[in-house]
Scaffold this motif. Structure first.
Motif, short mmCIF file in Angstrom:
data_model
loop_
_atom_site.label_atom_id
_atom_site.label_comp_id
_atom_site.label_asym_id
_atom_site.label_seq_id
_atom_site.Cartn_x
_atom_site.Cartn_y
_atom_site.Cartn_z
N VAL A 171 46.16 47.86 34.68
CA VAL A 171 46.44 46.74 35.58
C VAL A 171 45.44 45.63 35.30
O VAL A 171 44.23 45.83 35.36
N VAL A 172 45.97 44.45 34.98
CA VAL A 172 45.12 43.28 34.73
C VAL A 172 45.25 42.37 35.95
O VAL A 172 46.35 41.88 36.23
N PRO A 173 44.16 42.14 36.67
CA PRO A 173 44.25 41.27 37.86
C PRO A 173 44.81 39.91 37.52
O PRO A 173 44.50 39.33 36.48
N ARG A 174 45.64 39.40 38.39
CA ARG A 174 46.27 38.10 38.18
C ARG A 174 45.23 37.01 37.98
O ARG A 174 45.37 36.14 37.12
N GLU A 175 44.17 37.06 38.78
CA GLU A 175 43.11 36.05 38.67
C GLU A 175 42.44 36.10 37.30
O GLU A 175 42.02 35.07 36.76
N GLU A 176 42.33 37.30 36.74
CA GLU A 176 41.70 37.43 35.42
C GLU A 176 42.58 36.82 34.34
O GLU A 176 42.08 36.20 33.40
N VAL A 181 43.53 32.57 30.29
CA VAL A 181 44.49 31.71 29.57
C VAL A 181 44.45 30.26 30.02
O VAL A 181 45.12 29.42 29.43
N SER A 182 43.66 29.93 31.04
CA SER A 182 43.64 28.57 31.55
C SER A 182 42.22 28.02 31.52
O SER A 182 41.24 28.77 31.57
N ASP A 183 42.12 26.71 31.46
CA ASP A 183 40.81 26.06 31.44
C ASP A 183 40.19 26.01 32.83
O ASP A 183 38.98 26.09 32.99
N LEU A 184 41.02 25.87 33.86
CA LEU A 184 40.52 25.76 35.22
C LEU A 184 41.36 26.62 36.15
O LEU A 184 42.56 26.78 35.96
N ASP A 185 40.72 27.20 37.16
CA ASP A 185 41.44 28.00 38.14
C ASP A 185 41.94 27.08 39.25
O ASP A 185 41.28 26.87 40.26
N GLY A 219 49.59 43.08 45.01
CA GLY A 219 48.23 42.96 45.53
C GLY A 219 47.15 43.15 44.49
O GLY A 219 45.96 43.01 44.79
N GLU A 220 47.55 43.47 43.23
CA GLU A 220 46.54 43.72 42.20
C GLU A 220 46.70 42.83 40.96
O GLU A 220 45.79 42.15 40.53
N GLY A 221 47.90 42.87 40.37
CA GLY A 221 48.09 42.07 39.15
C GLY A 221 49.30 42.51 38.37
O GLY A 221 50.33 42.91 38.95
N TYR A 222 49.20 42.49 37.04
CA TYR A 222 50.31 42.86 36.17
C TYR A 222 49.89 43.98 35.23
O TYR A 222 48.72 44.10 34.86
N LEU A 223 50.89 44.75 34.82
CA LEU A 223 50.65 45.86 33.88
C LEU A 223 51.73 45.85 32.83
O LEU A 223 52.92 45.77 33.15
#
Length: 226
Positions: A171-176, A181-185, A219-223
């Motif tokens: 599971v890779v957290p969405r925020e990660e 992949v982005s310059d700014l959050d 609630g966690e991310g993508y897998l």
């Protein structure tokens, strides 16, 4: 193999940069005028454009403005015009980076790789990532199905899929993912990741729930499963 369009009218500089980037694993096409630049952009795919601002037939900032309207290909300015006004204007018009001449070829390589999302060290990179009936080639930045057909990906889609594929069954957290992949959050980048996930599912023929390849872990991310 990532492709570069080099727009530079100084032939000595152009030859030096072309040779160095070719030796570094890129496919480089060099042109000397704005006219040739627009012709190439209209008829071929490039992963990045290296643009000098001083060309014989048109001002570089004018070229930049036109390119941004005609293509989503990222543009890096390489120029002897190093005033703050030129740098700010170039970045405001849409350039991804600005490198003033003279510059180190190694620094140019690092900046190109950063814009393309390529690892700075290739030795540790697994060049082919396999999952289900697909192969993601890190070297050519391409996705292929089991029959060898290439599936077109945008730069953002490639970054998202590569991030997930390198951590299969994890599971890779969405925020990660947003951070990688982005310059700014910012909200726009969060939304861009969601859009890329949706489009990737369609391209992987996995756009019906329950998703089998790219799974949403609430609630966690993508897998990305195998």
């Amino acid at each position: 193999m990532s492709s570069i369009l080099l727009v530079e009218d100084d032939r000595d500089m152009s030859s030096l940069v072309e040779e160095f980037l070719t030796d570094s694993g890129f496919n480089v096409t060099a042109v000397e005028t704005a006219k040739d630049c627009f012709t190439r952009i209209a008829n071929a795919h490039f992963d990045i454009v290296l643009l000098d601002l001083t060309l014989p037939d048109e001002d570089g900032l004018v070229i930049l403005r036109k390119l941004v309207k005609r293509t989503v290909t990222p543009i890096v300015i390489i120029s002897g015009r190093k005033t703050d006004d030129d740098k700010v204007a170039g970045l405001e018009l849409g350039a991804k980076d600005y490198l003033g001449k003279p510059f180190s070829l190694k620094e140019l390589l690092i900046r190109v790789k950063n814009v393309l999302g390529l690892p700075l060290s290739v030795e540790k990179q697994n060049t082919e990532l396999m999952f289900h009936n697909f192969v993601l080639s890190q070297k050519s930045r391409s996705l292929f199905d089991i029959a060898g057909n290439r599936i077109e990906l945008t730069q953002h889609e490639f970054k998202v899929l590569s991030t997930l594929a390198q951590r299969k069954n994890e599971v890779v957290p969405r925020e990660e993912i947003v951070e990688l992949v982005s310059d700014l959050d910012i909200p726009e980048n969060n939304r861009a990741v969601d859009i890329s996930i949706s489009r990737l599912r369609k391209k992987l023929n996995d756009n019906r729930k329950p998703f089998k390849i790219i799974q949403t872990i609430r609630g966690e991310g993508y897998l990305l499963s195998t």
